[in-house]
Every structure is written in structure tokens, then in C-alpha cells.
Design a protein around this motif. Structure first.
Motif, PDB file in Angstrom:
ATOM      1  N   ILE A   1     115.102  -1.107 -82.082  1.00 25.62           N
ATOM      2  CA  ILE A   1     115.360  -2.466 -81.612  1.00 25.62           C
ATOM      3  C   ILE A   1     114.872  -2.583 -80.174  1.00 25.62           C
ATOM      4  O   ILE A   1     115.091  -1.676 -79.357  1.00 25.62           O
ATOM      5  N   SER A   2     114.196  -3.681 -79.867  1.00 27.68           N
ATOM      6  CA  SER A   2     113.782  -3.969 -78.486  1.00 27.68           C
ATOM      7  C   SER A   2     114.720  -5.011 -77.897  1.00 27.68           C
ATOM      8  O   SER A   2     114.975  -6.043 -78.529  1.00 27.68           O
ATOM      9  N   ILE A   3     115.228  -4.744 -76.698  1.00 30.33           N
ATOM     10  CA  ILE A   3     116.119  -5.683 -76.014  1.00 30.33           C
ATOM     11  C   ILE A   3     115.420  -6.179 -74.755  1.00 30.33           C
ATOM     12  O   ILE A   3     115.213  -5.419 -73.802  1.00 30.33           O
ATOM     13  N   LEU A   4     115.043  -7.436 -74.765  1.00 26.88           N
ATOM     14  CA  LEU A   4     114.387  -8.050 -73.618  1.00 26.88           C
ATOM     15  C   LEU A   4     115.467  -8.519 -72.650  1.00 26.88           C
ATOM     16  O   LEU A   4     116.090  -9.559 -72.845  1.00 26.88           O
ATOM     17  N   GLY A   5     115.705  -7.723 -71.628  1.00 32.84           N
ATOM     18  CA  GLY A   5     116.717  -8.052 -70.636  1.00 32.84           C
ATOM     19  C   GLY A   5     117.923  -7.138 -70.724  1.00 32.84           C
ATOM     20  O   GLY A   5     118.898  -7.454 -71.388  1.00 32.84           O
TER      21      GLY A   5
ATOM     22  N   GLU B   1     103.874 -12.701 -65.742  1.00 32.24           N
ATOM     23  CA  GLU B   1     102.883 -11.984 -64.947  1.00 32.24           C
ATOM     24  C   GLU B   1     101.852 -11.340 -65.875  1.00 32.24           C
ATOM     25  O   GLU B   1     101.938 -11.437 -67.098  1.00 32.24           O
ATOM     26  N   ALA B   2     100.886 -10.645 -65.307  1.00 33.89           N
ATOM     27  CA  ALA B   2      99.809 -10.033 -66.097  1.00 33.89           C
ATOM     28  C   ALA B   2     100.308  -8.748 -66.742  1.00 33.89           C
ATOM     29  O   ALA B   2     100.047  -7.647 -66.276  1.00 33.89           O
ATOM     30  N   ASN B   3     101.056  -8.895 -67.836  1.00 35.49           N
ATOM     31  CA  ASN B   3     101.691  -7.715 -68.442  1.00 35.49           C
ATOM     32  C   ASN B   3     101.549  -7.729 -69.959  1.00 35.49           C
ATOM     33  O   ASN B   3     102.421  -7.258 -70.665  1.00 35.49           O
ATOM     34  N   GLN B   4     100.461  -8.285 -70.461  1.00 39.70           N
ATOM     35  CA  GLN B   4     100.335  -8.462 -71.897  1.00 39.70           C
ATOM     36  C   GLN B   4     100.369  -7.147 -72.657  1.00 39.70           C
ATOM     37  O   GLN B   4     100.987  -7.048 -73.719  1.00 39.70           O
ATOM     38  N   GLU B   5      99.728  -6.117 -72.138  1.00 42.03           N
ATOM     39  CA  GLU B   5      99.732  -4.830 -72.832  1.00 42.03           C
ATOM     40  C   GLU B   5     101.129  -4.224 -72.831  1.00 42.03           C
ATOM     41  O   GLU B   5     101.553  -3.602 -73.792  1.00 42.03           O
ATOM     42  N   VAL B   6     101.841  -4.390 -71.738  1.00 42.63           N
ATOM     43  CA  VAL B   6     103.214  -3.903 -71.669  1.00 42.63           C
ATOM     44  C   VAL B   6     104.066  -4.632 -72.697  1.00 42.63           C
ATOM     45  O   VAL B   6     104.888  -4.036 -73.391  1.00 42.63           O
ATOM     46  N   SER B   7     103.879  -5.949 -72.810  1.00 42.09           N
ATOM     47  CA  SER B   7     104.627  -6.726 -73.791  1.00 42.09           C
ATOM     48  C   SER B   7     104.360  -6.203 -75.191  1.00 42.09           C
ATOM     49  O   SER B   7     105.275  -6.066 -76.011  1.00 42.09           O
ATOM     50  N   LYS B   8     103.102  -5.916 -75.471  1.00 42.12           N
ATOM     51  CA  LYS B   8     102.720  -5.426 -76.791  1.00 42.12           C
ATOM     52  C   LYS B   8     103.407  -4.101 -77.095  1.00 42.12           C
ATOM     53  O   LYS B   8     103.967  -3.907 -78.182  1.00 42.12           O
ATOM     54  N   ASP B   9     103.368  -3.172 -76.157  1.00 45.70           N
ATOM     55  CA  ASP B   9     103.992  -1.863 -76.363  1.00 45.70           C
ATOM     56  C   ASP B   9     105.505  -1.975 -76.464  1.00 45.70           C
ATOM     57  O   ASP B   9     106.141  -1.252 -77.238  1.00 45.70           O
ATOM     58  N   PHE B  10     106.078  -2.883 -75.712  1.00 45.24           N
ATOM     59  CA  PHE B  10     107.526  -3.054 -75.702  1.00 45.24           C
ATOM     60  C   PHE B  10     108.041  -3.525 -77.057  1.00 45.24           C
ATOM     61  O   PHE B  10     109.099  -3.112 -77.519  1.00 45.24           O
ATOM     62  N   LEU B  11     107.303  -4.378 -77.714  1.00 40.71           N
ATOM     63  CA  LEU B  11     107.749  -4.947 -78.989  1.00 40.71           C
ATOM     64  C   LEU B  11     107.293  -4.137 -80.199  1.00 40.71           C
ATOM     65  O   LEU B  11     107.849  -4.286 -81.289  1.00 40.71           O
ATOM     66  N   LYS B  12     106.318  -3.281 -80.018  1.00 47.73           N
ATOM     67  CA  LYS B  12     105.704  -2.564 -81.137  1.00 47.73           C
ATOM     68  C   LYS B  12     106.707  -1.697 -81.901  1.00 47.73           C
ATOM     69  O   LYS B  12     107.520  -0.992 -81.301  1.00 47.73           O
ATOM     70  N   ASP B  13     106.658  -1.801 -83.223  1.00 45.92           N
ATOM     71  CA  ASP B  13     107.417  -0.944 -84.155  1.00 45.92           C
ATOM     72  C   ASP B  13     108.925  -1.200 -84.176  1.00 45.92           C
ATOM     73  O   ASP B  13     109.664  -0.444 -84.798  1.00 45.92           O
ATOM     74  N   SER B  14     109.386  -2.239 -83.507  1.00 43.87           N
ATOM     75  CA  SER B  14     110.816  -2.581 -83.563  1.00 43.87           C
ATOM     76  C   SER B  14     111.064  -3.574 -84.693  1.00 43.87           C
ATOM     77  O   SER B  14     110.349  -4.570 -84.817  1.00 43.87           O
TER      78      SER B  14
ATOM     79  N   PRO C   1     102.873 -14.093 -79.126  1.00 42.95           N
ATOM     80  CA  PRO C   1     101.715 -13.507 -79.812  1.00 42.95           C
ATOM     81  C   PRO C   1     101.910 -12.049 -80.226  1.00 42.95           C
ATOM     82  O   PRO C   1     101.171 -11.543 -81.075  1.00 42.95           O
ATOM     83  N   TYR C   2     102.903 -11.371 -79.639  1.00 37.38           N
ATOM     84  CA  TYR C   2     103.113  -9.952 -79.896  1.00 37.38           C
ATOM     85  C   TYR C   2     104.262  -9.688 -80.860  1.00 37.38           C
ATOM     86  O   TYR C   2     104.615  -8.540 -81.123  1.00 37.38           O
ATOM     87  N   ILE C   3     104.849 -10.749 -81.382  1.00 37.13           N
ATOM     88  CA  ILE C   3     105.893 -10.608 -82.398  1.00 37.13           C
ATOM     89  C   ILE C   3     105.225 -10.707 -83.766  1.00 37.13           C
ATOM     90  O   ILE C   3     104.590 -11.710 -84.088  1.00 37.13           O
ATOM     91  N   SER C   4     105.361  -9.650 -84.566  1.00 36.29           N
ATOM     92  CA  SER C   4     104.680  -9.612 -85.862  1.00 36.29           C
ATOM     93  C   SER C   4     105.405 -10.478 -86.886  1.00 36.29           C
ATOM     94  O   SER C   4     106.533 -10.928 -86.664  1.00 36.29           O
ATOM     95  N   SER C   5     104.770 -10.667 -88.012  1.00 33.74           N
ATOM     96  CA  SER C   5     105.315 -11.526 -89.067  1.00 33.74           C
ATOM     97  C   SER C   5     106.496 -10.892 -89.792  1.00 33.74           C
ATOM     98  O   SER C   5     107.153 -11.545 -90.595  1.00 33.74           O
TER      99      SER C   5
END
Length: 270
Positions: free
Chosen positions: A6-10, A56-69, A97-101
Motif C-alpha cells: 500500500i502507498s500512503i501519500l502523506g 514539483e518536477a518529481n514525475q519519476e518519483v511519483s511513478k516509483d512511489f505508486l508502482k506495484d501497490s 497518470p501514474y495510477i494504473s487501471s
């Protein structure tokens, strides 16, 4: 609990203890913070830490943060700034854009989306926020609903109390406070965490659920006792013929989730 990650944003006042609880249940947890010094704190708790500042310019970080959760908990309230609506909407839109279906999302919302009705308020009401923060939260709710549909559950929490959030400090020493005869709406942090876990355990998706203690003591009673109990001067209230309020109904949390509040009476928390 079936989820493996599980990813927790915040991971702040509510998100960190939620993450710790999930880790104790054997769940892999990715947790984000906007503060670099908190990275080591998250690591000590067994949480995979991410320094993430939305917008901010953190798109790759966002992608890694949400990946596989399997589940993403969005626990990121808006900042009180002049352009709160625009900024908050853009921040949340940036992660979409980084949240999968296949991923499910829990959005931690607020009862600030509800207008004062001088009556009980249920999740089915057409919300008409009266403050800027409520407008921003309502806009993000709508955005997430449009993008995620039945993969989203919204939890609207009322006033958060517990532990270091002592309500006796909120109005202490204040004079001529309004709405003393209005009922209050609060919830203890432990019940917030238990409610989030209940949504996950019950696989309750596509829902909007209020989180609030069963009882609603009067504002003047609650804050007077709360201030006295920690040795502060209670506020004084203006007597009014007309008051404005809302009573947040928690009935749906009980019927849909079979939830029972650990702290149903706010007066026993102060």
C-alpha cells in the motif's frame, strides 16, 4: 488483509500511525513525506520512504512511489493559501497518470465539503462548501470520481482529535465565541485509522463514507471542559438566538462496514 503493498501519500499526523499499523500487519508500505528529515523516521518504522512534493518536477518519483501497490491512500490536505483550489487540484491531478487501471484509491476527505443545514447531514447530500478549503476538497473529490469511478472510496472525516491534538487549546482564552449552542463533530485518530482499515478489509469501493463520533455535545460544553482539563482559561460564548451547524451522520459507516466506534463520546476524550 489481502493487500501486499500500500502507498500512503502523506505520512503526517494521521498517515504515519496508519502506515505503522499496516506494517505491523505484514503489509509492505510506501510512505511519502515533504520533509527530508522525516525520511529516517519512516525507515525506522519499516516504511519505504519517498520525499515527494506534489506540483514539483518529481514525475519519476511519483511513478516509483505508486508502482506495484494494490491500494493508494491519498492523505494530503490542501494548504491554506490564496489560490488553494487551483493548487490543490493540480497537485492531485499530477499523480493520476501514474495510477494504473487495477489500483484502488482511498481519498481522505473532510466534512468541510458540507454546508450548514441545521440538521443531520448524510453522504447523499449535494455538497455546497462554504469555505475555500471545502471547495478545494470537493473539487478533488469530483476529479478523482471522474477518473477512478468504482475504484475510489472517499472517507470524509470531521474534526480530528487525540493524542497531541488537545481541543482544549483550540479556543482557550478566546472571547465572544459564536455558535456555543451548536453541536460539534469530532473523531479520534484511532477511529480514523480503524475506519480506513475497515474499508480495506471489507473491499468497500465506490463509496463515500463519513467518519464521526456517535455523539455531538454542544460546542460551549465541549470546549469549556476541554480547556479546564488542561489548566487553560475556557472561552466565553455569545448567547445567540440563531445558530448555524450541521450534524455529521456516521450511520453509513456502521451499515456498510459494520463499524463500531471505539470513542463514541467526545466528552470522554477530554
Amino acid at each position: 488483509m489481502n493487500s501486499k503493498q500500500i502507498s500512503i501519500l502523506g505520512c503526517g499526523w494521521l498517515g504515519l500511525p496508519l502506515a505503522v499499523d499496516l506494517v505491523s500487519k505484514g503489509i509492505n508500505v510506501k510512505g511519502s513525506t515533504t520533509t527530508a528529515t522525516k525520511i529516517s523516521e519512516l525507515e525506522k518504522e519499516g516504511i519505504m520512504p519517498f520525499l515527494l512534493k506534489l506540483g514539483e518536477a518529481n514525475q519519476e518519483v511519483s511513478k516509483d512511489f505508486l508502482k506495484d501497490s494494490e491500494i493508494i491512500v491519498v492523505n494530503f490536505p490542501p494548504k491554506r493559501i490564496p489560490n488553494i483550489l487551483q493548487v490543490y487540484t493540480q497537485q492531485i491531478a499530477g499523480i493520476l497518470p501514474y495510477i494504473s487501471s487495477t489500483q484502488k484509491v482511498i481519498f481522505i476527505s473532510s466534512t468541510s465539503v458540507y454546508q450548514n443545514t441545521n440538521d443531520e447531514v448524510f453522504e447523499t447530500i449535494d455538497v455546497q462548501p462554504e469555505k475555500a478549503s471545502g471547495l478545494a476538497v470537493a473539487a478533488v473529490e469530483k476529479l478523482l470520481q471522474e477518473q477512478l469511478g468504482e475504484r475510489l472510496t472517499i472517507i470524509r472525516f470531521c474534526g480530528l482529535i487525540g493524542y497531541d491534538r488537545l481541543p482544549g487549546r483550540f479556543l482557550a482564552n478566546k472571547k465572544e465565541v459564536l455558535n456555543g449552542d451548536a453541536p460539534i463533530n469530532v473523531i479520534h485518530r484511532d477511529d480514523c485509522i480503524r475506519l480506513i482499515l475497515a474499508v480495506i478489509e471489507k473491499n468497500s469501493w465506490g463509496e463515500i463514507i463519513n467518519g464521526c463520533a456517535d455523539q455531538h455535545p454542544l460546542r460551549k460544553e465541549f470546549y469549556t471542559i476541554a480547556a479546564r482539563n488542561i489548566g487553560l482559561t475556557p472561552p466565553s460564548f455569545i448567547k445567540q438566538e440563531t445558530i448555524v451547524y450541521k450534524i455529521i451522520s456516521n450511520t453509513k459507516s456502521k451499515t456498510v462496514l459494520g463499524f463500531e466506534y471505539k470513542y463514541p463520546d467526545p466528552l470522554k476524550l477530554i
